[in-house]
Write a protein that holds these residues in place. Structure first.
Motif, mmCIF file in Angstrom:
data_model
loop_
_atom_site.group_PDB
_atom_site.id
_atom_site.type_symbol
_atom_site.label_atom_id
_atom_site.label_comp_id
_atom_site.label_asym_id
_atom_site.label_seq_id
_atom_site.Cartn_x
_atom_site.Cartn_y
_atom_site.Cartn_z
ATOM 1 N N SER B 16 0.832 -1.193 0.000
ATOM 2 C CA SER B 16 0.000 0.000 0.000
ATOM 3 C C SER B 16 0.870 1.247 0.000
ATOM 4 C CB SER B 16 -0.965 -0.011 1.189
ATOM 5 O OG SER B 16 -0.242 0.058 2.386
ATOM 6 N N LYS B 44 -4.442 -1.656 -1.203
ATOM 7 C CA LYS B 44 -5.336 -0.529 -1.222
ATOM 8 C C LYS B 44 -4.444 0.640 -1.563
ATOM 9 C CE LYS B 44 -8.388 -3.026 1.024
ATOM 10 N NZ LYS B 44 -8.550 -3.390 2.384
ATOM 11 N N SER B 47 -3.837 4.736 1.902
ATOM 12 C CA SER B 47 -3.478 4.772 3.304
ATOM 13 C C SER B 47 -1.986 4.935 3.539
ATOM 14 C CB SER B 47 -3.948 3.508 3.992
ATOM 15 O OG SER B 47 -5.333 3.517 4.071
ATOM 16 N N MET B 50 0.483 2.601 8.685
ATOM 17 C CA MET B 50 -0.084 2.736 10.031
ATOM 18 C C MET B 50 0.338 1.570 10.931
ATOM 19 S SD MET B 50 -1.791 5.536 9.944
ATOM 20 C CE MET B 50 -2.973 5.523 11.305
ATOM 21 N N THR B 88 -15.108 7.625 7.489
ATOM 22 C CA THR B 88 -14.299 8.747 7.011
ATOM 23 C C THR B 88 -15.050 10.078 7.071
ATOM 24 O OG1 THR B 88 -15.006 8.283 4.753
ATOM 25 C CG2 THR B 88 -12.939 7.292 5.474
ATOM 26 N N TYR B 134 -6.566 5.606 13.518
ATOM 27 C CA TYR B 134 -6.051 4.409 12.822
ATOM 28 C C TYR B 134 -7.016 3.940 11.737
ATOM 29 C CZ TYR B 134 -4.630 -0.419 11.988
ATOM 30 O OH TYR B 134 -4.271 -1.600 11.388
ATOM 31 N N ARG B 136 -9.375 5.623 10.294
ATOM 32 C CA ARG B 136 -9.605 6.647 9.266
ATOM 33 C C ARG B 136 -8.424 6.761 8.302
ATOM 34 N NH1 ARG B 136 -13.522 10.749 10.129
ATOM 35 N NH2 ARG B 136 -12.066 12.439 9.676
ATOM 36 N N LYS B 137 -7.300 6.162 8.673
ATOM 37 C CA LYS B 137 -6.120 6.259 7.811
ATOM 38 C C LYS B 137 -5.622 4.886 7.351
ATOM 39 C CE LYS B 137 -4.344 10.658 9.601
ATOM 40 N NZ LYS B 137 -4.424 11.383 8.308
ATOM 41 N N SER B 138 -6.404 3.843 7.640
ATOM 42 C CA SER B 138 -6.003 2.499 7.217
ATOM 43 C C SER B 138 -7.013 1.942 6.220
ATOM 44 C CB SER B 138 -5.933 1.559 8.432
ATOM 45 O OG SER B 138 -4.986 2.022 9.352
ATOM 46 N N ASN B 141 -8.437 3.964 3.581
ATOM 47 C CA ASN B 141 -9.029 5.251 3.982
ATOM 48 C C ASN B 141 -7.932 6.303 4.120
ATOM 49 O OD1 ASN B 141 -11.477 3.922 4.192
ATOM 50 N ND2 ASN B 141 -11.208 3.502 6.380
ATOM 51 N N ASN B 142 -8.294 7.549 3.898
ATOM 52 C CA ASN B 142 -7.322 8.621 4.093
ATOM 53 C C ASN B 142 -8.046 9.872 4.583
ATOM 54 O OD1 ASN B 142 -5.015 10.117 4.138
ATOM 55 N ND2 ASN B 142 -4.904 10.413 1.915
#
Lengths: 424, 158
Positions: B16, B44, B47, B50, B88, B134, B136-138, B141-142
């Motif tokens: 990723s 994905k 992201s 993380m 998100t 975590y 929201r950024k994994s 997801n960003n």
């Protein structure tokens, strides 16, 4: 090719032996890849339909028409009706009927009984028509609103009684739902209205299951796989065991132990049986029904669980048995006669270990009890190995039915793919 | 088994990280379909790495059992955390769900869920901020991070 020849020959023989209600199946050909399934020698499969919706359970009528219950459907038309008009085994008519969604579906005495999550209803079958009539009747009502274990499968004993599983809307009857550190309620008040199988009259309308029915068996957390065995005249069920032993008791259970425990239990459900949920669970590695940690258990002590009814067979944890069928057909070899097929939907609560299940197993029977160990019968549904997240599984077997010619039908819950397994 | 798992995670993270920026901001986009295929979770794009984030530890011990290591959830039971506005989008709603739990019918990515998530108010503000940041950024997801103060505010309001 040779297999095919045998198959055609056998089929012709079977047809000429005069199974009156069976559809003509002389043009039935298994798919080259058996629809993606792996099967024992001599068996093959064809895909009846690829995508009928969120399938749950399945029934096959004497004329070969197929009915699949759906968990979700636009307009709540949760009965998928399939017909093969050309005799090649593939459904060429697929229609949707009804005003309910749910799991239980059973053809019985000219009706299609349907287990909506909140009630059991029945639709009248109509001579010559694929779709049941619209004018449904309410048979059993009053089921608790449940956000979990809400599926309502039902069975009939041939004596006028219907048996409905009322799953417990709970994991282990903790005071606070699925919350670490919350103790188990003792006695568990849920058992008064759920966590068991209730018996009601199959013909009386508008029955409240608590007022008009009676509790037939208790201590069953949830059993989607239930079947009345006509050969021995008894009810059987396979339980979904409790979840999250490691999550709630990390000091007692490793993630590996929590993936494997507790067993999924296969019950012979006689009147008055108590199988022990939520106080007890079955540890198949120790062959013992032990006290649950929420009730003071330490992985081995039994206490009150000594008196609870043990399973007739135990399977590894969390594999989610979602249907049970006793095979009475004439198509499969002798060893399968009166034995049990169980569809394991596949686990979620084995994470972070790989998920297991996603197959149909066979259990040989002699009379009321298994006569040998279980074995995987049909595999390959998930299409990937290992299955790390449940969502990685492409298909998940959820329902089983026997066709008039002895074929075994399997329905998947992801897309509603339907397979017909035959022997030649 | 454990080692395998870590290797797969590392590989997924490495993959990723190489992926560049696919989706930006919080726009809903078509979910990354994970069907069959090889065992490695081929995800994905957007992201960040993380794998050492403190929220991962919270996620693994509290959330993973139901929502799975890759956030894909369980069909028909536990909704996915991937590419959905529930995760998100509105932070306050997300914090509230974490604190108070959620029950009743909801729709996530066209699928109806009628399950039950227990409350997690026993977690500290920092643990909740970490784990929500975590998720929201994994998993592709960003979205922006969640702070301890934001959690505290929602907790105090309720």
């Amino acid at each position: 090719m040779k297999k095919l020849a045998y198959f055609v020959l056998l089929t012709l023989l079977a047809v000429s032996c005069g199974q009156e209600n069976a559809p003509e199946n002389h043009t039935l050909h298994p798919d080259n890849d058996n629809g993606g399934l792996t099967l024992p020698e001599g068996f093959s499969a064809l895909v009846v339909a690829d995508n009928v919706g969120r399938g749950r359970h399945i029934e096959v009528n004497e004329n070969g028409d197929i009915y699949v219950s759906l968990r979700q459907n636009d307009g709540n038309r949760g009965i998928a009706c399939l017909r093969d008009t050309s005799g090649n085994g593939k459904a060429d008519i697929i229609e949707y009927a009804g005003e309910h969604t749910g799991t239980g579906i059973k053809l019985h005495n000219g009706y299609l009984y349907f287990g909506a999550d909140s009630a059991v209803v029945r639709y009248p079958m109509q001579e010559g028509e694929l779709k049941p009539g619209n004018s449904w009747e309410l048979i059993a009502r009053g089921f608790p609103q449940e956000g979990q274990h809400e599926a309502k499968p039902m069975e009939f004993d041939g004596q006028g009684n219907m048996y409905v599983t009322i799953g417990a809307p709970s994991n282990a009857c903790m005071e606070q739902m699925r919350t670490k550190g919350s103790p188990g309620m003792d006695p568990c008040p849920i058992l008064d209205y759920a966590g068991g199988i209730w018996k009601v009259d199959e013909n009386s309308l508008n029955q409240h299951y608590l007022e008009d029915g009676e509790r037939y068996a208790t201590g069953i957390r949830h059993a989607v796989a239930t079947r009345w065995n006509n050969q021995v005249g008894e009810l059987y069920a396979v339980q979904h065991g409790r979840d999250q032993l490691h999550q709630f008791f990390p000091e007692m259970y490793t993630t590996e132990e929590s993936a494997e425990l507790p067993a999924e239990e296969f019950f012979l459900v006689t009147e008055g049986s108590d199988f022990g949920w939520p106080y007890c669970y079955y540890d198949h590695l120790q062959n013992s029904k032990v006290l649950a940690p929420e009730y003071g258990g330490d992985k081995t002590i039994q206490e009150r669980c000594e008196n609870k009814k043990p399973p007739i067979m135990a399977f590894p944890g969390h594999m989610a048995p979602n249907d049970l069928l006793f095979y009475t057909g004439g198509m499969f070899p002798e060893k399968y006669k009166n034995g049990a097929f169980i569809a394991f939907h596949g686990s979620w609560n084995r994470a972070p270990e790989p998920q297991e299940g996603f197959f149909v197993v066979f259990v040989p029977f002699d009379g009321e009890n298994p006569s040998g160990d279980w074995e995987v019968f049909a595999d390959g549904f998930a299409g990937t190995e290992p299955v790390n997240s449940t969502g990685d599984a492409e298909y998940r077997p959820c329902g089983l039915a026997q066709g008039p010619d002895g074929s075994l039908y399997v329905v998947d819950s992801n897309k509603g793919k339907v397979w017909r397994i035959i022997h030649s | 088994m454990r080692i395998n798992k870590i290797a797969i995670l590392l590989l997924a993270v490495a993959l990723s990280a190489c992926g560049g920026k696919g989706n930006s901001g919080q726009q809903q986009s078509e979910p990354t379909k994970q069907t069959s295929g090889n065992a490695v979770t081929e995800t994905k794009s957007a992201s960040a790495d993380m794998s050492n984030h403190p929220g991962k530890k919270v996620y693994d011990s509290v959330c993973l059992a139901c929502h799975m290591a890759d956030g894909s959830g369980v069909p028909g039971m536990h909704p996915p955390l991937i590419d959905t506005d529930w995760v998100t989008g509105d932070k306050e709603r997300l914090i509230k769900i974490t604190l108070e739990g959620l029950s009743g019918k909801i729709e996530v990515k066209g699928e109806v869920y009628n399950s039950l998530m227990p409350p997690h108010s026993h977690l500290s503000d920092k643990q909740i901020a970490d784990v929500l940041t975590y998720i929201r950024k994994s998993f592709g997801n960003n979205a922006s991070e969640v702070t301890k103060e934001e959690v505290q505010n929602v907790r105090n309001d309720s």
